[in-house]
Motif scaffolding. Structure first.
Motif, PDB file in Angstrom:
ATOM      1  N   ALA A   1     -42.587  20.660  54.697  1.00 19.60           N
ATOM      2  CA  ALA A   1     -41.373  20.813  55.500  1.00 19.60           C
ATOM      3  C   ALA A   1     -41.369  19.874  56.704  1.00 19.60           C
ATOM      4  CB  ALA A   1     -41.222  22.257  55.964  1.00 19.60           C
ATOM      5  N   ALA A   2     -42.558  19.555  57.234  1.00 14.33           N
ATOM      6  CA  ALA A   2     -42.626  18.596  58.335  1.00 14.33           C
ATOM      7  C   ALA A   2     -42.168  17.216  57.876  1.00 14.33           C
ATOM      8  CB  ALA A   2     -44.056  18.529  58.887  1.00 14.33           C
ATOM      9  N   LEU A   3     -42.541  16.834  56.651  1.00 10.89           N
ATOM     10  CA  LEU A   3     -42.065  15.563  56.092  1.00 10.89           C
ATOM     11  C   LEU A   3     -40.553  15.600  55.875  1.00 10.89           C
ATOM     12  CD1 LEU A   3     -44.831  14.906  53.381  1.00 10.89           C
ATOM     13  CD2 LEU A   3     -44.635  13.868  55.652  1.00 10.89           C
ATOM     14  N   THR A   4     -40.059  16.743  55.379  1.00 12.25           N
ATOM     15  CA  THR A   4     -38.620  16.887  55.144  1.00 12.25           C
ATOM     16  C   THR A   4     -37.835  16.677  56.430  1.00 12.25           C
ATOM     17  OG1 THR A   4     -39.045  18.494  53.389  1.00 12.25           O
ATOM     18  CG2 THR A   4     -36.829  18.442  54.310  1.00 12.25           C
ATOM     19  N   LEU A   5     -38.227  17.381  57.475  1.00 16.62           N
ATOM     20  CA  LEU A   5     -37.488  17.311  58.732  1.00 16.62           C
ATOM     21  C   LEU A   5     -37.578  15.922  59.357  1.00 16.62           C
ATOM     22  CD1 LEU A   5     -35.765  18.925  60.677  1.00 16.62           C
ATOM     23  CD2 LEU A   5     -37.851  19.584  61.890  1.00 16.62           C
ATOM     24  N   THR A   6     -38.735  15.287  59.238  1.00 21.27           N
ATOM     25  CA  THR A   6     -38.874  13.924  59.764  1.00 21.27           C
ATOM     26  C   THR A   6     -37.943  12.961  59.032  1.00 21.27           C
ATOM     27  OG1 THR A   6     -41.194  14.330  60.344  1.00 21.27           O
ATOM     28  CG2 THR A   6     -40.492  12.033  60.173  1.00 21.27           C
ATOM     29  N   GLY A   7     -37.933  13.029  57.709  1.00 21.03           N
ATOM     30  CA  GLY A   7     -37.083  12.136  56.941  1.00 21.03           C
ATOM     31  C   GLY A   7     -35.611  12.368  57.183  1.00 21.03           C
ATOM     32  N   GLY A   8     -35.173  13.622  57.170  1.00 21.69           N
ATOM     33  CA  GLY A   8     -33.764  13.926  57.384  1.00 21.69           C
ATOM     34  C   GLY A   8     -33.285  13.532  58.766  1.00 21.69           C
ATOM     35  N   THR A   9     -34.116  13.788  59.760  1.00 17.00           N
ATOM     36  CA  THR A   9     -33.737  13.439  61.133  1.00 17.00           C
ATOM     37  C   THR A   9     -33.647  11.934  61.316  1.00 17.00           C
ATOM     38  OG1 THR A   9     -34.793  15.466  61.949  1.00 17.00           O
ATOM     39  CG2 THR A   9     -34.362  13.718  63.558  1.00 17.00           C
ATOM     40  N   LEU A  10     -34.618  11.209  60.786  1.00 20.57           N
ATOM     41  CA  LEU A  10     -34.573   9.744  60.879  1.00 20.57           C
ATOM     42  C   LEU A  10     -33.331   9.183  60.204  1.00 20.57           C
ATOM     43  CD1 LEU A  10     -38.263   8.595  60.236  1.00 20.57           C
ATOM     44  CD2 LEU A  10     -36.890   8.165  62.289  1.00 20.57           C
ATOM     45  N   CYS A  11     -33.004   9.736  59.048  1.00 23.39           N
ATOM     46  CA  CYS A  11     -31.825   9.272  58.318  1.00 23.39           C
ATOM     47  C   CYS A  11     -30.564   9.457  59.161  1.00 23.39           C
ATOM     48  CB  CYS A  11     -31.711  10.042  57.008  1.00 23.39           C
ATOM     49  SG  CYS A  11     -30.675   9.256  55.770  1.00 23.39           S
ATOM     50  N   GLY A  12     -30.421  10.626  59.765  1.00 26.61           N
ATOM     51  CA  GLY A  12     -29.244  10.900  60.581  1.00 26.61           C
ATOM     52  C   GLY A  12     -29.194  10.076  61.849  1.00 26.61           C
ATOM     53  N   VAL A  13     -30.321   9.950  62.531  1.00 32.36           N
ATOM     54  CA  VAL A  13     -30.363   9.234  63.817  1.00 32.36           C
ATOM     55  C   VAL A  13     -30.116   7.741  63.620  1.00 32.36           C
ATOM     56  CG1 VAL A  13     -31.897   8.545  65.697  1.00 32.36           C
ATOM     57  CG2 VAL A  13     -31.798  10.936  64.986  1.00 32.36           C
ATOM     58  N   LEU A  14     -30.729   7.152  62.593  1.00 29.46           N
ATOM     59  CA  LEU A  14     -30.534   5.718  62.357  1.00 29.46           C
ATOM     60  C   LEU A  14     -29.073   5.410  62.019  1.00 29.46           C
ATOM     61  CD1 LEU A  14     -33.753   4.851  60.292  1.00 29.46           C
ATOM     62  CD2 LEU A  14     -33.251   4.227  62.663  1.00 29.46           C
ATOM     63  N   ALA A  15     -28.431   6.292  61.274  1.00 31.25           N
ATOM     64  CA  ALA A  15     -27.012   6.076  60.966  1.00 31.25           C
ATOM     65  C   ALA A  15     -26.161   6.168  62.213  1.00 31.25           C
ATOM     66  CB  ALA A  15     -26.543   7.098  59.935  1.00 31.25           C
TER      67      ALA A  15
ATOM     68  N   TRP B   1     -32.186   0.240  53.556  1.00 31.33           N
ATOM     69  CA  TRP B   1     -33.508   0.788  53.843  1.00 31.33           C
ATOM     70  C   TRP B   1     -33.517   1.717  55.042  1.00 31.33           C
ATOM     71  CZ3 TRP B   1     -36.077   0.872  49.772  1.00 31.33           C
ATOM     72  CH2 TRP B   1     -35.936  -0.143  48.827  1.00 31.33           C
ATOM     73  N   ALA B   2     -32.483   1.679  55.875  1.00 33.34           N
ATOM     74  CA  ALA B   2     -32.357   2.683  56.927  1.00 33.34           C
ATOM     75  C   ALA B   2     -32.047   4.049  56.327  1.00 33.34           C
ATOM     76  CB  ALA B   2     -31.259   2.280  57.913  1.00 33.34           C
ATOM     77  N   ILE B   3     -31.503   4.043  55.108  1.00 34.99           N
ATOM     78  CA  ILE B   3     -31.263   5.302  54.391  1.00 34.99           C
ATOM     79  C   ILE B   3     -32.438   5.625  53.475  1.00 34.99           C
ATOM     80  CG2 ILE B   3     -29.794   6.465  52.702  1.00 34.99           C
ATOM     81  CD1 ILE B   3     -27.459   4.758  53.759  1.00 34.99           C
ATOM     82  N   MET B   4     -32.842   4.665  52.648  1.00 34.53           N
ATOM     83  CA  MET B   4     -33.847   4.952  51.636  1.00 34.53           C
ATOM     84  C   MET B   4     -35.231   5.198  52.233  1.00 34.53           C
ATOM     85  SD  MET B   4     -32.367   5.199  48.746  1.00 34.53           S
ATOM     86  CE  MET B   4     -33.856   5.339  47.733  1.00 34.53           C
ATOM     87  N   GLY B   5     -35.593   4.487  53.283  1.00 39.42           N
ATOM     88  CA  GLY B   5     -36.913   4.698  53.890  1.00 39.42           C
ATOM     89  C   GLY B   5     -37.122   6.144  54.306  1.00 39.42           C
ATOM     90  N   PRO B   6     -36.252   6.703  55.165  1.00 35.94           N
ATOM     91  CA  PRO B   6     -36.398   8.120  55.517  1.00 35.94           C
ATOM     92  C   PRO B   6     -36.232   9.054  54.323  1.00 35.94           C
ATOM     93  CG  PRO B   6     -35.001   6.997  57.116  1.00 35.94           C
ATOM     94  CD  PRO B   6     -35.229   6.042  55.981  1.00 35.94           C
ATOM     95  N   TYR B   7     -35.354   8.672  53.389  1.00 35.51           N
ATOM     96  CA  TYR B   7     -35.126   9.561  52.250  1.00 35.51           C
ATOM     97  C   TYR B   7     -36.367   9.677  51.375  1.00 35.51           C
ATOM     98  CZ  TYR B   7     -32.998  11.830  48.255  1.00 35.51           C
ATOM     99  OH  TYR B   7     -32.709  12.719  47.244  1.00 35.51           O
ATOM    100  N   TYR B   8     -37.204   8.670  51.351  1.00 37.96           N
ATOM    101  CA  TYR B   8     -38.448   8.776  50.598  1.00 37.96           C
ATOM    102  C   TYR B   8     -39.316   9.925  51.123  1.00 37.96           C
ATOM    103  CZ  TYR B   8     -37.554   4.261  48.316  1.00 37.96           C
ATOM    104  OH  TYR B   8     -37.017   3.244  47.553  1.00 37.96           O
ATOM    105  N   LEU B   9     -39.334  10.134  52.436  1.00 33.31           N
ATOM    106  CA  LEU B   9     -40.076  11.270  52.986  1.00 33.31           C
ATOM    107  C   LEU B   9     -39.462  12.586  52.503  1.00 33.31           C
ATOM    108  CD1 LEU B   9     -40.672  10.158  56.699  1.00 33.31           C
ATOM    109  CD2 LEU B   9     -42.331  10.164  54.825  1.00 33.31           C
ATOM    110  N   PHE B  10     -38.140  12.630  52.515  1.00 39.03           N
ATOM    111  CA  PHE B  10     -37.427  13.840  52.090  1.00 39.03           C
ATOM    112  C   PHE B  10     -37.730  14.150  50.622  1.00 39.03           C
ATOM    113  CE2 PHE B  10     -33.986  16.382  50.524  1.00 39.03           C
ATOM    114  CZ  PHE B  10     -33.508  17.117  51.596  1.00 39.03           C
TER     115      PHE B  10
END
Length: 406
Positions: free
Chosen positions: A281-295, A303-312
């Motif tokens: 869940a820590a990986l999930t929250l990190t990936g989702g938050t990065l995806c939202g913040v970078l957008a 890769w601003a989408i896919m990079g964080p999504y890989y964690l998710f």
């Protein structure tokens, strides 16, 4: 059946779902163009499939508890293949939606059956590990689905993707008929009585362990569905990828997901199921938050989408096997009903999200990345909340003998 054949059959049965979705995702823009259909109707070919998938499980589950897993699997796979043929021959968007509804209902038999088979054969902790092996197989099907769907759409048209699903369904039907041996220990002759069905579902719905794991599976699938429903429009229409290039992005996502299922099997013996889910869940929250913040920061790139999504999606490879096996763990003699109710919750979640996304994108949001990035951020927060609260409090599986039929 040998342990190896169990995993092969689980992979096949679970694999009908990503094939039915991922294989035709690259075709969504082409379908919209071919039928001159509005965005909401095109999204309905996906969301209606999943609603039918979830709802039908409420019938398939009791049927399998009454008559066994084998006849339900044979009927479901036969209907899946025939519905795919009907979709390939559709002449308008309404016919395509209807065909997808039938296909989704048929798909419910296979996936519900897979979860019930795991509970028939394995104790809860071992069941999570075996389910992760089956979901590794699902990941392999997902690996080929994106690129194959992109290639078929690019060179043969969107109807070829539906024809491919018909071939897969027929092959699956043949393999189950040839190799599958019944796993239900004892049939419940009362499982189809409406009053008995309601009583069993009520007992399941009152069990806190069921809700902890069912909500984990549902929120995690909600995040995956958000990506599936929006990514083809974002990467093809907004970011300019070809259908084949988009298929390769889907392949990379599936490879990461498979890695997550391997990580699940490694962590469970060391940490236990609940702590494994908390780490993921820590990986999930990190990936989702990065995806939202970078957008929000204006980085609307691949890769601003896919990079964080890989964690998710890496964490999704942990949450799904644990969630799906955990939801049925307390109900060894009502595994079909518990599997059906858990699947129904997952698909209602996806349908609600798909309906919202269809209207959101129809209002002009298909021209930006925010339905995808904000949706992932929302689901990441929901997953972490469930994993760190409900799963930690109620995730220990305890048998619920009152949930069985008398």
């Amino acid at each position: 059946m040998s342990a190896g054949w169990v995993v092969v059959l689980l992979s096949l049965l679970l694999g009908v779902q990503p094939l039915a979705t991922d294989l035709y995702l690259p075709a969504l823009p082409s379908i919209a163009t071919a039928f001159q259909a509005p965005m909401a109707q095109v999204q309905a070919t996906l969301s209606a499939l999943l609603l039918a998938f979830g709802t039908a499980q409420l019938l398939w589950g009791p049927l399998s508890d009454r008559w066994g897993r084998r006849p339900v699997l044979l009927a479901g796979l036969a209907a899946y293949a025939l519905a795919a043929v009907a979709c390939a021959l559709a002449t308008n968007i309404e016919q395509l939606i209807l065909g997808r509804i039938v296909q989704g209902a048929a798909m419910g038999a296979a996936v519900m059956g897979a979860r019930a088979i795991v509970r028939d054969l394995y104790a809860p902790t071992e069941g999570a590990r075996v389910m992760s092996k089956g979901l590794t197989g699902l990941g392999l099907f997902a690996v080929i689905s994106g690129p194959l769907g992109g290639w078929l759409t690019e060179w043969l048209g969107w109807r070829a993707t539906m024809a491919a699903l018909a071939v897969f369904g027929a092959a699956g039907l043949a393999l189950v008929a040839w190799r599958f041996e019944e796993t239900l220990p004892q049939r419940n002759p009362h499982a189809l009585r409406p009053r008995e069905m309601l009583r069993i579902w009520a007992r399941i719905a009152q069990h806190p362990t069921f809700w902890a794991w069912a909500l984990l599976a549902a929120t995690s699938y909600g995040g995956l569905f958000t990506f599936l429903a929006t990514s083809s429009f974002v990467f093809i229409n907004v970011l300019g990828h070809s259908k084949t290039s988009y298929g390769l992005l889907m392949l990379s996502m599936s490879v990461v997901y498979i890695s997550g299922t391997f990580m699940c099997r490694r962590l469970i013996p060391r940490l236990g199921v609940r702590r494994t889910v908390a780490v993921a869940a820590a990986l999930t929250l990190t990936g989702g938050t990065l995806c939202g913040v970078l957008a929000l920061a204006g980085l609307h790139t691949t890769w601003a989408i896919m990079g964080p999504y890989y964690l998710f999606i890496l964490a999704h490879g942990v949450h799904q096997p644990c969630g799906q096996s955990g939801a049925v763990a307390p109900f060894p003699q009502a595994a079909g009903a518990a599997s059906a109710l858990a699947g129904f919750i997952m698909m209602v979640t996806a349908f609600a999200m798909g309906t919202w996304l269809g209207h959101r994108m129809a209002d002009g949001a298909a021209a930006d990345v925010y339905p995808l990035t904000n949706g992932l951020w929302f689901w990441a927060a929901a997953i972490a909340t469930v994993a760190w609260t409900l799963v930690q409090r109620h995730g220990e599986a305890r048998p619920a003998p009152q949930a069985t039929a008398r």
